[in-house]
Scaffold this motif. Sequence first.
Motif, PDB file in Angstrom:
ATOM      1  N   UNK A 328      72.971  20.233  26.920  1.00 34.08           N
ATOM      2  CA  UNK A 328      74.126  19.898  27.750  1.00 34.08           C
ATOM      3  C   UNK A 328      74.776  21.127  28.358  1.00 34.08           C
ATOM      4  N   UNK A 329      74.857  22.217  27.592  1.00 39.96           N
ATOM      5  CA  UNK A 329      75.451  23.444  28.124  1.00 39.96           C
ATOM      6  C   UNK A 329      74.653  23.991  29.302  1.00 39.96           C
ATOM      7  N   UNK A 330      73.336  23.974  29.187  1.00 39.61           N
ATOM      8  CA  UNK A 330      72.505  24.461  30.302  1.00 39.61           C
ATOM      9  C   UNK A 330      72.572  23.508  31.492  1.00 39.61           C
ATOM     10  N   UNK A 331      72.752  22.225  31.215  1.00 36.14           N
ATOM     11  CA  UNK A 331      72.932  21.251  32.284  1.00 36.14           C
ATOM     12  C   UNK A 331      74.213  21.550  33.060  1.00 36.14           C
ATOM     13  N   UNK A 332      75.291  21.830  32.341  1.00 38.78           N
ATOM     14  CA  UNK A 332      76.549  22.181  32.990  1.00 38.78           C
ATOM     15  C   UNK A 332      76.385  23.446  33.841  1.00 38.78           C
ATOM     16  N   UNK A 333      75.724  24.443  33.265  1.00 37.22           N
ATOM     17  CA  UNK A 333      75.552  25.719  33.957  1.00 37.22           C
ATOM     18  C   UNK A 333      74.761  25.558  35.245  1.00 37.22           C
ATOM     19  N   UNK A 334      73.614  24.887  35.171  1.00 41.55           N
ATOM     20  CA  UNK A 334      72.751  24.863  36.362  1.00 41.55           C
ATOM     21  C   UNK A 334      73.276  23.934  37.447  1.00 41.55           C
TER      22      UNK A 334
END
Length: 495
Positions: A328-334
């Motif tokens: 989820x964190x990488x989803x938010x970032x990208x």
Amino acid sequence: MDASVIIAGAGPTGLMLAGELRLAGVDVIVLDRLAERTGESRGLGFTTRTMEVFDQRGLLHRLGPMGTSNAGHFGGLPVDFGVLDSIHQAAKTVPQSDTETMLENWARSLGADIRRGHELVDLHDHGGHVEVRALDPQGAESTLTAPYLVGCDGGRSTVRKTAGFDFPGTEATVEMYLADIRGVDLEPRLIGETYPGGMVMSGPLGNRGVTRIIVCERGTPPRRRTEPPTFAEVAAAWQRITGTDIAHAEHEWVSAFGDATRLVTAYRRGRILLAGDAAHIHLPAGGQGMNTGIQDAVNLGWKLAAVVRGHAPEELLDTYHGERHPVGERLMMNTRAQGLLFLSGDEMQPLRDVLTELIRYEEVSRHLAGMVSGLEIRYDVGPGRHPLLGLRMPHLELVGDRHKTSSTELLRAGRGVLLDLEDSAVLRDRAAAWSDRVDIVTAAPHGVPAAGPLAGTSAVLVRPDGHVAWAAPGSHHDLPMALERWFGPSRTQHS
């Protein structure tokens, strides 16, 4: 108890989770406030990883013919997803409504109790079980209890709000319109084509004579809406940006969305868990939202089933947050990065130019494509040097004693698989005490190249979600330790 698990929300995430639980023999009730599906399709198609997930459960054929492609983008900049290692390409033409229909039919065929028109309005975690209050289509109130509740009820999740999950992030800074229209001839416009007044996109939806348009007018603050925008608003914004009048078009449906970005701090609180948009909201860049939710469900389903059935301790559920929260964190970032690229004005053009140059390098394309497709995901499954540990098991053609199969087909039943590639009686004997939860399969690779992640591999333990939990040689912990960690104590220990 009315069921072992109650799921709030019958969208793709909730339906996928219901099917996964029923595969494991867990009784489940799905509550959804809508009396019937809307027929709207915010999502179109699937990422490569979701294609693999559906294939491992034997679901792809239920969707019929579909258009696939390796063409993709990152923030509107073209990326060739063909650099990825997968037997599948991303699906481009499957409306979300078709996906929901397929998943609902699959879950019902497995025995899921799906109750449409039943809205969850309150809940309470009593420690040993969860109690929910729901209203039926006639407005009558009922109370249901279950050991676990999973909120799959979207970005405005009642479960998340009522249970008090923290949901930090950023508010929307723009408002975007989406509409499916007929009766107008528009040239395709790819995402990333910007105008002085904003960004628009258009493209045909299959051969139905329907065109999907997306409109984002720069400098227009988001509104707090209780109803969808009118098509007149959409057409006016389109004309202001492009100079083209589409007001005469017929519209099938219209929606508004923004770039709010939020992620819960915990995917689990006691006996209440969240999945999909209930746990994370973001700009729909690259079509990742529905796909991430489906993959949340596949990660959670077998773990929750193992705990409910008494095979594994409750601590196994902690790995759901541990594995999916970083995703989820990488989803938010990208998605935030992509929004900056295709929603900003000319001031972002130098960065677009630099990234366009970098994407020509295969290593950069592979990195960005892996991020958007989900193929980069590697879970922490324990120490070891084997290159497959934590990754999803690649598709492998196999030859057994009597028939051909594949690593993908072996996952159809949603059970763990110990793949013995060197016919080791000692290995099979060590795993025999877990055979009620893990299929022990002896087979030889068919046509596997000498190089690659499976070179020299003698055995692989694959979790029900398809990720490799142990491999030999190369894992530092013993096979029984890995089996106990992911599938609970053996039958001998239970007895």
